[in-house]
Write an enzyme that holds these catalytic residues in place. Structure first.
Site, PDB file in Angstrom:
ATOM      1  N   ASP A  75      16.805   5.633   2.183  1.00  0.00           N
ATOM      2  CA  ASP A  75      17.064   4.492   3.060  1.00  0.00           C
ATOM      3  C   ASP A  75      15.764   3.848   3.527  1.00  0.00           C
ATOM      4  O   ASP A  75      14.704   4.482   3.551  1.00  0.00           O
ATOM      5  CB  ASP A  75      17.922   4.903   4.252  1.00  0.00           C
ATOM      6  CG  ASP A  75      17.288   6.005   5.100  1.00  0.00           C
ATOM      7  OD1 ASP A  75      16.676   6.925   4.518  1.00  0.00           O
ATOM      8  OD2 ASP A  75      17.395   5.953   6.345  1.00  0.00           O
ATOM      9  N   GLU A 144      17.408   8.996   6.867  1.00  0.00           N
ATOM     10  CA  GLU A 144      16.219   9.505   7.579  1.00  0.00           C
ATOM     11  C   GLU A 144      15.743   8.520   8.620  1.00  0.00           C
ATOM     12  O   GLU A 144      15.298   8.911   9.703  1.00  0.00           O
ATOM     13  CB  GLU A 144      15.102   9.796   6.569  1.00  0.00           C
ATOM     14  CG  GLU A 144      13.890  10.528   7.161  1.00  0.00           C
ATOM     15  CD  GLU A 144      12.858   9.623   7.803  1.00  0.00           C
ATOM     16  OE1 GLU A 144      11.972  10.126   8.523  1.00  0.00           O
ATOM     17  OE2 GLU A 144      12.923   8.380   7.600  1.00  0.00           O
TER      18      GLU A 144
END
Length: 400
Positions: A75, A144
């Site tokens: 991400d 994350e």
């Protein structure tokens, strides 16, 4: 002509795994195709629906040994496209005056370059006929950038992870503006807290006693005074604040303030959210007891916005054989590591909490730090250097 490795890197960058709605579906398809091309076992574990953890396995000759984890997150953070010179998901390849290329995209530094370097390094090693001694796992985890709660934190609870028998992990680092590589062996604890005060209300023209805002300002003044003391420690010891020493102290920032209903009405309540990053040298329980005492003194409510746990330290002494390999590989490149505490938070904290030593390292050097910044980029030569770095490092770690 564009190298094939660069073309694959740019394809990864074009996948819009950007919050708040990361395209994990197409990202997983891309990674599956890479695993098949390279010849790696491919698995997906979804601890939370729609949030896949991708695991690739390069099997070793002795799978009874503890394995190596090569971790990266898929991400990326949001963008303000109007401030970019090129579309942030075009992965534009721009020539430079010295014959190099800059690749502009969100995620170039944070941290799709590392995941791509892992893949290209293993592609090279397999093509050269190399086989690891112990199993090597590549983990591509979600979320994350929003705390890893539905990503690494949940994955560590699965049977799949437990069966990996992990002994050591590599994870993300940060670029260095100088010539050497940062190596992070610990990180600060993300400790985000909220104070809510209540007080006497009334007309805005009066001297009202014990207002909610006066209590909140008193709390803020205490925390910001503590911030000043922590900053002064660094200035006194090092002369300046740098990424290298920031993790040695605790930082405090008041980032959200809420309250008020009308300009001429003294409100009954006010709240403030503080982003506090606590150095691992500080006991987190004792620190939060101090915060609670401040709340009690000013008759305020106190809330921790998430669970906090100290991730601890990874040993970087001669006793840690994995660290010795990293040092040898870096030295063989004519470089050195700058060993530090990571100033923010990464998934390494979850790995360390699970008892797995982890080092956060990035191959990027002589480059501005552009994590979460407009016009994030890396150079093509740095990407190629990163592939060489991991090609040497991965096989040697697997042979420890």
């Amino acid at each position: 002509m564009e190298p094939a490795s660069i073309a694959r890197f740019r394809e990864y960058l074009r996948i819009e795994t950007v919050h708040p709605k990361p395209d994990y579906e197409n990202c997983t398809k891309f990674l599956e195709r890479q695993a098949k091309e390279i010849g790696l076992e491919f698995n997906v574990v979804e601890c939370v629906p729609g949030k896949p953890t991708v695991i690739m396995t390069w099997k070793g000759t002795d799978p009874t040994l503890q394995s190596i984890i090569l971790n990266s997150h898929t991400d990326v953070v949001p963008v303000f496209e109007e401030f970019w010179d090129y579309p942030p998901f075009s992965a534009e390849r721009v020539p430079t005056d010295d014959g190099d290329f800059k690749i502009y995209a969100r995620g170039t530094q944070d941290m799709k370059i590392v995941g791509s370097c892992y893949l290209e390094a293993i592609r090279n090693l397999k093509a050269a006929g190399k086989t690891p001694t112990r199993n090597v796992y590549l983990t591509f985890v979600p979320d994350e950038e929003i705390g890893g709660t539905d990503g690494m934190k949940q994955f560590l609870k699965t049977d799949f992870f437990k069966n990996m028998n992990a002994g050591f992990a590599l994870d993300e680092g940060i670029a260095n503006t100088g010539p050497d590589l940062y190596a992070f062996y610990a990180e600060r604890v993300k400790n985000q807290v909220k104070f809510t005060t209540h007080g006497t209300t009334g007309h805005g023209s009066q001297f009202i006693k014990d207002t909610a805002i006066s209590k909140l300002m008193a709390i803020g003044n205490e925390l910001l005074a503590y911030r000043d003391v922590e900053e002064a420690k660094l200035i006194s010891q090092y002369g300046e604040v740098t990424q290298e020493n920031l993790g040695e102290v605790t930082t405090v920032n008041m980032n959200i303030v809420n309250g008020g209903v009308q300009v001429n009405v003294v409100p009954e309540s006010f709240s403030a959210v503080f982003d506090i990053r606590v150095t691992p040298h500080q006991n987190i329980t004792e620190f939060n007891d101090w915060l609670k005492s401040i709340a009690a003194k000013h008759d305020a409510e106190f809330e921790n916005l998430h669970d906090m746990q100290n991730g601890g330290f990874t040993d970087i002494s001669s006793e840690n054989k994995y660290w010795g390999v990293i040092s040898d590989v870096v030295n063989s490149m004519g470089l050195k590591t700058i060993n530090a505490i990571f100033p923010a938070a990464t998934d390494s904290r979850y790995l360390r909490m699970a008892g797995i030593p982890a080092i956060g390292i990035s191959p990027l050097r002589n480059l501005p730090v552009l994590l979460h910044v407009h016009n994030e980029y890396v150079t093509e030569s740095q990407f190629m250097e990163g592939i060489d770095f991991y090609t040497d490092l991965i096989i040697k770690l697997s042979q420890v």
